[in-house]
Design a protein around this motif. Sequence first.
Motif, PDB file in Angstrom:
ATOM      1  N   THR A  26      -2.152  -7.182  -8.759  1.00 42.42           N
ATOM      2  CA  THR A  26      -3.441  -7.863  -8.612  1.00 42.42           C
ATOM      3  C   THR A  26      -3.418  -8.991  -7.583  1.00 42.42           C
ATOM      4  N   ALA A  27      -2.305  -9.709  -7.459  1.00 42.92           N
ATOM      5  CA  ALA A  27      -2.255 -10.765  -6.437  1.00 42.92           C
ATOM      6  C   ALA A  27      -2.325 -10.194  -5.025  1.00 42.92           C
ATOM      7  N   PRO A  28      -1.552  -9.135  -4.696  1.00 41.71           N
ATOM      8  CA  PRO A  28      -1.750  -8.531  -3.367  1.00 41.71           C
ATOM      9  C   PRO A  28      -3.182  -8.048  -3.141  1.00 41.71           C
ATOM     10  N   PHE A  29      -3.825  -7.463  -4.177  1.00 38.28           N
ATOM     11  CA  PHE A  29      -5.234  -7.076  -4.074  1.00 38.28           C
ATOM     12  C   PHE A  29      -6.080  -8.286  -3.679  1.00 38.28           C
ATOM     13  N   PHE A  30      -5.873  -9.371  -4.413  1.00 34.90           N
ATOM     14  CA  PHE A  30      -6.672 -10.584  -4.230  1.00 34.90           C
ATOM     15  C   PHE A  30      -6.585 -11.081  -2.791  1.00 34.90           C
ATOM     16  N   PHE A  31      -5.369 -11.223  -2.275  1.00 37.29           N
ATOM     17  CA  PHE A  31      -5.201 -11.751  -0.930  1.00 37.29           C
ATOM     18  C   PHE A  31      -5.657 -10.760   0.135  1.00 37.29           C
ATOM     19  N   ALA A  32      -5.474  -9.469  -0.121  1.00 37.42           N
ATOM     20  CA  ALA A  32      -5.911  -8.453   0.840  1.00 37.42           C
ATOM     21  C   ALA A  32      -7.422  -8.480   1.012  1.00 37.42           C
ATOM     22  N   VAL A  33      -8.141  -8.552  -0.095  1.00 34.78           N
ATOM     23  CA  VAL A  33      -9.604  -8.490  -0.044  1.00 34.78           C
ATOM     24  C   VAL A  33     -10.199  -9.770   0.530  1.00 34.78           C
ATOM     25  N   LEU A  34      -9.719 -10.911   0.081  1.00 37.04           N
ATOM     26  CA  LEU A  34     -10.351 -12.170   0.467  1.00 37.04           C
ATOM     27  C   LEU A  34      -9.846 -12.731   1.792  1.00 37.04           C
ATOM     28  N   LEU A  35      -8.587 -12.415   2.185  1.00 39.15           N
ATOM     29  CA  LEU A  35      -8.036 -12.994   3.405  1.00 39.15           C
ATOM     30  C   LEU A  35      -7.527 -11.953   4.399  1.00 39.15           C
ATOM     31  N   GLY A  36      -7.318 -10.712   3.945  1.00 37.06           N
ATOM     32  CA  GLY A  36      -6.896  -9.663   4.858  1.00 37.06           C
ATOM     33  C   GLY A  36      -5.506  -9.137   4.562  1.00 37.06           C
ATOM     34  N   PRO A  37      -5.165  -7.969   5.101  1.00 34.16           N
ATOM     35  CA  PRO A  37      -3.881  -7.319   4.828  1.00 34.16           C
ATOM     36  C   PRO A  37      -2.658  -8.160   5.179  1.00 34.16           C
ATOM     37  N   SER A  38      -2.731  -8.940   6.249  1.00 34.02           N
ATOM     38  CA  SER A  38      -1.582  -9.770   6.634  1.00 34.02           C
ATOM     39  C   SER A  38      -1.244 -10.775   5.551  1.00 34.02           C
ATOM     40  N   PHE A  39      -2.268 -11.280   4.871  1.00 29.98           N
ATOM     41  CA  PHE A  39      -2.034 -12.239   3.791  1.00 29.98           C
ATOM     42  C   PHE A  39      -1.477 -11.545   2.543  1.00 29.98           C
ATOM     43  N   ALA A  40      -1.821 -10.267   2.361  1.00 30.47           N
ATOM     44  CA  ALA A  40      -1.225  -9.519   1.260  1.00 30.47           C
ATOM     45  C   ALA A  40       0.286  -9.400   1.468  1.00 30.47           C
ATOM     46  N   MET A  41       0.700  -9.127   2.712  1.00 32.31           N
ATOM     47  CA  MET A  41       2.137  -9.027   2.994  1.00 32.31           C
ATOM     48  C   MET A  41       2.792 -10.407   2.945  1.00 32.31           C
ATOM     49  N   LEU A  42       2.079 -11.426   3.387  1.00 33.21           N
ATOM     50  CA  LEU A  42       2.596 -12.789   3.255  1.00 33.21           C
ATOM     51  C   LEU A  42       2.835 -13.111   1.780  1.00 33.21           C
ATOM     52  N   TYR A  43       1.885 -12.727   0.930  1.00 37.44           N
ATOM     53  CA  TYR A  43       2.078 -12.964  -0.499  1.00 37.44           C
ATOM     54  C   TYR A  43       3.325 -12.251  -1.013  1.00 37.44           C
ATOM     55  N   ARG A  44       3.531 -10.995  -0.596  1.00 35.74           N
ATOM     56  CA  ARG A  44       4.701 -10.261  -1.074  1.00 35.74           C
ATOM     57  C   ARG A  44       5.998 -10.924  -0.632  1.00 35.74           C
ATOM     58  N   SER A  45       5.975 -11.561   0.535  1.00 41.41           N
ATOM     59  CA  SER A  45       7.171 -12.291   0.964  1.00 41.41           C
ATOM     60  C   SER A  45       7.386 -13.511   0.071  1.00 41.41           C
ATOM     61  N   ILE A  46       6.311 -14.168  -0.324  1.00 42.59           N
ATOM     62  CA  ILE A  46       6.405 -15.315  -1.242  1.00 42.59           C
ATOM     63  C   ILE A  46       6.991 -14.871  -2.571  1.00 42.59           C
ATOM     64  N   ASN A  47       6.492 -13.759  -3.082  1.00 45.21           N
ATOM     65  CA  ASN A  47       6.973 -13.239  -4.356  1.00 45.21           C
ATOM     66  C   ASN A  47       8.421 -12.752  -4.252  1.00 45.21           C
ATOM     67  N   THR A  48       8.762 -12.143  -3.121  1.00 48.56           N
ATOM     68  CA  THR A  48      10.129 -11.655  -2.926  1.00 48.56           C
ATOM     69  C   THR A  48      11.124 -12.806  -2.897  1.00 48.56           C
TER      70      THR A  48
END
Length: 322
Positions: free
Chosen positions: A155-177
Amino acid sequence: MNSIWILPASLLIDLSLGDPQGFPHPVRLIGKFARYMEKLTRKYISSERFAGIITAISVYSISFIFPWAILEFSRYLHPFLEELASVFIIYTSIALKDLLDHSKDVHSALHENDLEKARRMVGRIVGRDTATLEEPEIVRADLESVGESLVDGITAPFFFAVLLGPSFAMLYRSINTLDSLFGYKNETYLKFGWASARMDDLANYIPARLTAPILCISSALLGFHPLRSFKILIRDGRKHPSPNSGLCEAALAGALKIQLGGINYYSGIPNEKPKLGDPDRKLDLNLILDANKIIFLTSILSSILFLSLGQLASWVLSIFKA
């Protein structure tokens, strides 16, 4: 993210393919780069905390810049190529199928009465010692993992992808990693992983608080216990050491009328987590499938909610631009 079809397409690809073995998955590459930066910064920077900060900034920057550059180049070639690239980036930032498959593997092993296999399978998704766990503790480990991973991997990658874009979804995954790699409160990572852990807490703050109530709604639609889910969410959700992880775990515990938490062992060292929920139901293997149903529906409902929020935000912005 302008096209409403991109997120559903990404989710469908994940549900169809998952994470193919041998595929150079971006999240695995992020992990390798993080380990490389850890060795480099520890070697040349004497302050562990500053070394951890530099490592985090380096990994976050690369994780954002690469997908951003891919999207910009794709858009230069053709707008539709940008949309296809967006689908790929979001697909690689989520892990719903893998989460459900790993959980099913644990259930299958328990169903076959193969306790050793069940311990190995649950060891793939938790960091605690699993070599001596009995069935109830294996089930608890599985449920705690899927409850926490619902936000981290879906759900967090969904959230960032929709509201800020795909690059932010991958940025989030790096934060989580980085939190997964360095966010341990032990001698090795207490200082080095400080920045990674704090950033993960910040990034998950809103997604976790949106996801947990959706989990309560999912439990209602599936015929579980939504009122209990919401009650335990409010009562126990903040007991967890993490400001975010306990929310969905507590909501899941309430929905299934079980108790999560207790003593876990890490490299033989006991660590007691607060208990979430009430032990009204025995921890048995059937709970794993029940939890998977709730996790799946919560993921779908979350994607619908976030898409709706994204469309609403676009509409509001268009009014101000007019």
